[in-house]
Design a protein around this motif. Structure first.
Motif, mmCIF file in Angstrom:
data_model
loop_
_atom_site.group_PDB
_atom_site.id
_atom_site.type_symbol
_atom_site.label_atom_id
_atom_site.label_comp_id
_atom_site.label_asym_id
_atom_site.label_seq_id
_atom_site.Cartn_x
_atom_site.Cartn_y
_atom_site.Cartn_z
ATOM 1 N N ALA A 18 1.951 -4.068 11.765
ATOM 2 C CA ALA A 18 3.299 -3.576 11.453
ATOM 3 C C ALA A 18 3.451 -2.084 11.732
ATOM 4 N N PHE A 19 2.402 -1.325 11.511
ATOM 5 C CA PHE A 19 2.500 0.127 11.647
ATOM 6 C C PHE A 19 1.859 0.661 12.929
ATOM 7 N N GLU A 20 1.450 -0.238 13.807
ATOM 8 C CA GLU A 20 0.839 0.163 15.067
ATOM 9 C C GLU A 20 1.827 1.009 15.887
ATOM 10 N N GLY A 21 1.370 2.143 16.332
ATOM 11 C CA GLY A 21 2.191 3.001 17.173
ATOM 12 C C GLY A 21 3.123 3.939 16.429
ATOM 13 N N GLN A 22 3.214 3.817 15.125
ATOM 14 C CA GLN A 22 4.074 4.720 14.357
ATOM 15 C C GLN A 22 3.356 6.038 14.142
ATOM 16 N N GLU A 23 4.092 7.094 14.278
ATOM 17 C CA GLU A 23 3.541 8.440 14.122
ATOM 18 C C GLU A 23 3.885 8.988 12.742
ATOM 19 N N GLY A 24 3.088 9.939 12.298
ATOM 20 C CA GLY A 24 3.383 10.654 11.065
ATOM 21 C C GLY A 24 2.957 9.915 9.817
ATOM 22 N N GLU A 25 3.274 10.546 8.701
ATOM 23 C CA GLU A 25 2.896 10.009 7.394
ATOM 24 C C GLU A 25 3.847 8.894 6.976
ATOM 25 N N LEU A 26 3.284 7.881 6.341
ATOM 26 C CA LEU A 26 4.057 6.753 5.832
ATOM 27 C C LEU A 26 4.231 6.885 4.324
ATOM 28 N N THR A 27 5.349 6.440 3.830
ATOM 29 C CA THR A 27 5.544 6.291 2.393
ATOM 30 C C THR A 27 5.497 4.794 2.127
ATOM 31 N N TRP A 28 4.698 4.380 1.164
ATOM 32 C CA TRP A 28 4.528 2.959 0.923
ATOM 33 C C TRP A 28 4.632 2.636 -0.555
ATOM 34 N N ALA A 29 4.920 1.378 -0.853
ATOM 35 C CA ALA A 29 4.978 0.886 -2.227
ATOM 36 C C ALA A 29 4.398 -0.522 -2.257
ATOM 37 N N TYR A 30 3.707 -0.842 -3.307
ATOM 38 C CA TYR A 30 3.194 -2.199 -3.513
ATOM 39 C C TYR A 30 4.071 -2.850 -4.561
ATOM 40 N N CYS A 41 -4.595 -2.119 -0.893
ATOM 41 C CA CYS A 41 -3.509 -1.463 -0.148
ATOM 42 C C CYS A 41 -3.646 0.053 -0.242
ATOM 43 N N GLU A 42 -3.971 0.541 -1.409
ATOM 44 C CA GLU A 42 -4.142 1.979 -1.593
ATOM 45 C C GLU A 42 -5.254 2.514 -0.680
ATOM 46 N N THR A 43 -6.322 1.746 -0.539
ATOM 47 C CA THR A 43 -7.413 2.140 0.355
ATOM 48 C C THR A 43 -6.953 2.136 1.814
ATOM 49 N N TRP A 44 -6.219 1.113 2.215
ATOM 50 C CA TRP A 44 -5.761 1.004 3.598
ATOM 51 C C TRP A 44 -4.816 2.144 3.978
ATOM 52 N N PHE A 45 -3.966 2.565 3.032
ATOM 53 C CA PHE A 45 -2.961 3.591 3.327
ATOM 54 C C PHE A 45 -3.422 5.014 3.014
ATOM 55 N N ARG A 46 -4.553 5.161 2.390
ATOM 56 C CA ARG A 46 -5.006 6.462 1.901
ATOM 57 C C ARG A 46 -4.876 7.571 2.951
ATOM 58 N N GLU A 47 -5.273 7.307 4.160
ATOM 59 C CA GLU A 47 -5.266 8.343 5.188
ATOM 60 C C GLU A 47 -3.943 8.425 5.944
ATOM 61 N N ARG A 48 -3.064 7.472 5.762
ATOM 62 C CA ARG A 48 -1.829 7.433 6.546
ATOM 63 C C ARG A 48 -0.575 7.816 5.772
ATOM 64 N N GLY A 49 -0.636 7.804 4.438
ATOM 65 C CA GLY A 49 0.605 8.077 3.736
ATOM 66 C C GLY A 49 0.468 8.260 2.255
ATOM 67 N N CYS A 50 1.614 8.394 1.626
ATOM 68 C CA CYS A 50 1.634 8.573 0.173
ATOM 69 C C CYS A 50 2.358 7.393 -0.464
ATOM 70 N N ARG A 51 1.955 7.086 -1.686
ATOM 71 C CA ARG A 51 2.504 5.942 -2.416
ATOM 72 C C ARG A 51 3.783 6.351 -3.137
ATOM 73 N N LEU A 52 4.777 5.500 -3.052
ATOM 74 C CA LEU A 52 6.023 5.665 -3.786
ATOM 75 C C LEU A 52 5.877 4.893 -5.089
ATOM 76 N N ASP A 53 5.876 5.596 -6.207
ATOM 77 C CA ASP A 53 5.700 4.958 -7.514
ATOM 78 C C ASP A 53 7.058 4.466 -8.006
ATOM 79 N N LEU A 54 7.222 3.158 -8.058
ATOM 80 C CA LEU A 54 8.492 2.560 -8.457
ATOM 81 C C LEU A 54 8.586 2.274 -9.954
ATOM 82 N N GLY A 55 7.477 2.416 -10.677
ATOM 83 C CA GLY A 55 7.428 2.017 -12.085
ATOM 84 C C GLY A 55 8.494 2.644 -12.955
ATOM 85 N N ALA A 56 8.657 3.946 -12.895
ATOM 86 C CA ALA A 56 9.633 4.630 -13.753
ATOM 87 C C ALA A 56 11.058 4.225 -13.395
#
Length: 82
Positions: A18-30, A41-56
């Motif tokens: 899904a993210f092949e060829g995309q440049e820059g940092e990704l924002t992701w949420a589980y 998922c956190e391990t897979w994205f660790r080097e590519r982006g930051c997690r969006l915390d939806l809990g609050a």
């Protein structure tokens, strides 16, 4: 810049595809219940982006609509005599 949203199953090969060829940092949420899958998922994205915390935000929405939901369920109970 156009914003892109990908909804992907929590599977490493699907994420890479899904993210092949995309440049820059990704924002992701589980969005799920399994802590082990979240951690993978956190391990897979660790080097590519930051997690969006939806809990609050989810808690805020839940509190906002709590009474409306209770009223709706109560009305159903009255309507169907249960």
């Amino acid at each position: 810049m156009k914003r892109r949203v990908n909804i992907v199953a929590p599977d490493e090969s699907q994420i890479h595809k899904a993210f092949e060829g995309q440049e820059g940092e990704l924002t992701w949420a589980y969005v799920g219940e399994c802590v082990a899958t979240f951690e993978r998922c956190e391990t897979w994205f660790r080097e590519r982006g930051c997690r969006l915390d939806l809990g609050a935000e989810i808690q805020t929405v839940a509190q906002e609509y709590k009474q409306a939901y209770i009223d709706y369920i109560g009305a159903l109970g009255l309507r169907f005599d249960s």
